[in-house]
Design a protein around this motif. Structure first.
Motif, short mmCIF file in Angstrom:
data_model
loop_
_atom_site.label_atom_id
_atom_site.label_comp_id
_atom_site.label_asym_id
_atom_site.label_seq_id
_atom_site.Cartn_x
_atom_site.Cartn_y
_atom_site.Cartn_z
N ARG A 10 0.84 -1.20 0.00
CA ARG A 10 0.00 0.00 0.00
C ARG A 10 0.87 1.25 0.00
N PRO A 11 0.52 2.21 -0.84
CA PRO A 11 1.29 3.47 -0.80
C PRO A 11 1.03 4.20 0.51
N LYS A 12 2.00 4.96 0.94
CA LYS A 12 1.82 5.71 2.18
C LYS A 12 0.75 6.78 1.99
N SER A 13 -0.03 7.01 3.04
CA SER A 13 -1.05 8.06 2.99
C SER A 13 -0.39 9.43 3.06
N LEU A 14 -1.13 10.45 2.67
CA LEU A 14 -0.60 11.81 2.75
C LEU A 14 -0.27 12.18 4.19
N THR A 15 -1.09 11.68 5.12
CA THR A 15 -0.82 11.95 6.54
C THR A 15 0.51 11.35 6.95
N THR A 16 0.77 10.11 6.56
CA THR A 16 2.03 9.45 6.90
C THR A 16 3.21 10.15 6.27
N LEU A 17 3.06 10.54 5.00
CA LEU A 17 4.14 11.25 4.30
C LEU A 17 4.43 12.59 4.97
N ALA A 18 3.37 13.30 5.36
CA ALA A 18 3.56 14.59 6.02
C ALA A 18 4.23 14.39 7.38
N ALA A 19 3.78 13.38 8.13
CA ALA A 19 4.39 13.11 9.43
C ALA A 19 5.86 12.75 9.27
N ALA A 41 1.38 27.01 6.52
CA ALA A 41 2.72 27.05 5.93
C ALA A 41 3.20 25.65 5.56
N LEU A 42 2.96 24.68 6.45
CA LEU A 42 3.39 23.31 6.18
C LEU A 42 2.62 22.71 5.00
N ALA A 43 1.31 23.01 4.94
CA ALA A 43 0.51 22.50 3.83
C ALA A 43 1.01 23.06 2.50
N LEU A 44 1.31 24.34 2.48
CA LEU A 44 1.81 24.98 1.26
C LEU A 44 3.18 24.41 0.88
N SER A 49 -3.22 19.46 1.45
CA SER A 49 -4.21 20.27 2.15
C SER A 49 -3.89 20.30 3.64
N LYS A 50 -4.65 21.09 4.39
CA LYS A 50 -4.41 21.20 5.82
C LYS A 50 -4.81 19.94 6.58
N GLU A 55 -3.64 16.01 10.84
CA GLU A 55 -3.58 14.62 11.32
C GLU A 55 -2.14 14.20 11.61
N ALA A 56 -1.20 14.70 10.80
CA ALA A 56 0.21 14.39 11.03
C ALA A 56 0.68 14.98 12.35
N LEU A 57 0.26 16.19 12.65
CA LEU A 57 0.65 16.84 13.91
C LEU A 57 0.08 16.08 15.10
N LEU A 58 -1.13 15.56 14.96
CA LEU A 58 -1.72 14.76 16.04
C LEU A 58 -0.90 13.48 16.25
#
Length: 226
Positions: A10-19, A41-44, A49-50, A55-58
């Protein structure tokens, strides 16, 4: 005969990639302790998206790397010297226990694993690659816990290992400290290889306690400059 089915990755989710991206920046010291973390700023910057950023910050909060404060926002974690001392005590307890267990079981596998890391650390110091050295330093200590034969101990250590990496970022830019650290890691590997459990334990404890002292000195220097 039909070929065996392959397990789909499975490809990594956007949340996982951001984290992964934010965590990496924290442990490398690019995002210093206490740094505000703007979702916009991090989303940009990461091109998402935010929602995955939030979710990554959580997720990173659960790892102890991010502090989310109501009405104020998200920040890279901070620790007082008292808290760092307490973390050091926990780390010492786990790593010494892991070392004792690993050597009681069989010191050869851990010595072999550490030799690979020590060789890479030597190359990193020679190339003055502080970032690479810091990653290898973390790998070295994780190997101690991974060879304990107790996955709960290893999981407990993994729960705060990223915090240790982030704190170490303040020290790993000093070539003299890296050279001293490399010597400790090489000597510890040699003691483990020789089956000297008492000597290895003594050196490991001294190494970890000196890290705390060096960090405290670094904080004191920053306070003077400020």
């Amino acid at each position: 005969m039909a070929e065996p089915m392959r397990v789909l990755q499975r490809p990594k989710s956007l949340t996982t990639l951001a984290a992964d991206q934010i965590r990496s920046r924290i442990v490398r010291g690019e995002l210093g302790l206490g740094t505000p973390l703007s979702e916009n700023a991090l989303a940009l910057e990461l091109g998402v998206s935010k929602t995955p950023i939030r979710e990554a910050l959580l997720q990173l909060k659960m790892e102890g790397l991010v502090s989310i404060q109501p009405q104020r926002g998200s920040f890279v974690f901070e620790m007082s010297m008292d808290e760092i001392q307490q973390l050091g005590e926990l780390r010492e307890t786990l790593e010494v226990t892991a070392l004792d267990r690993a050597m009681a079981r069989n010191p050869e596998p851990i010595a072999t694993a550490l030799t690979v890391i020590v060789d890479a650390m030597t190359d990193a110091v020679a190339a003055d690659d502080c970032g690479r050295y810091r990653i290898l330093d973390a790998d070295y200590h994780r190997v101690l816990c991974d060879h304990s034969g107790n996955r709960y101990l290893a999981d407990c250590y993994a729960g705060f290992a990223f915090r240790i990496q982030a704190l170490r970022a303040k020290l790993a830019t000093d070539p003299a400290l890296n050279a001293m650290s490399l010597r400790d890691h090489r000597d510890l590997r040699d003691l483990i290889k020789a089956g000297d459990a008492a000597g290895a334990r003594t050196l490991l404890v001294a190494h970890m306690r000196r890290t705390i002292v060096d960090y405290e000195a670094s904080m004191a220097e920053l306070a003077v400059v400020a």
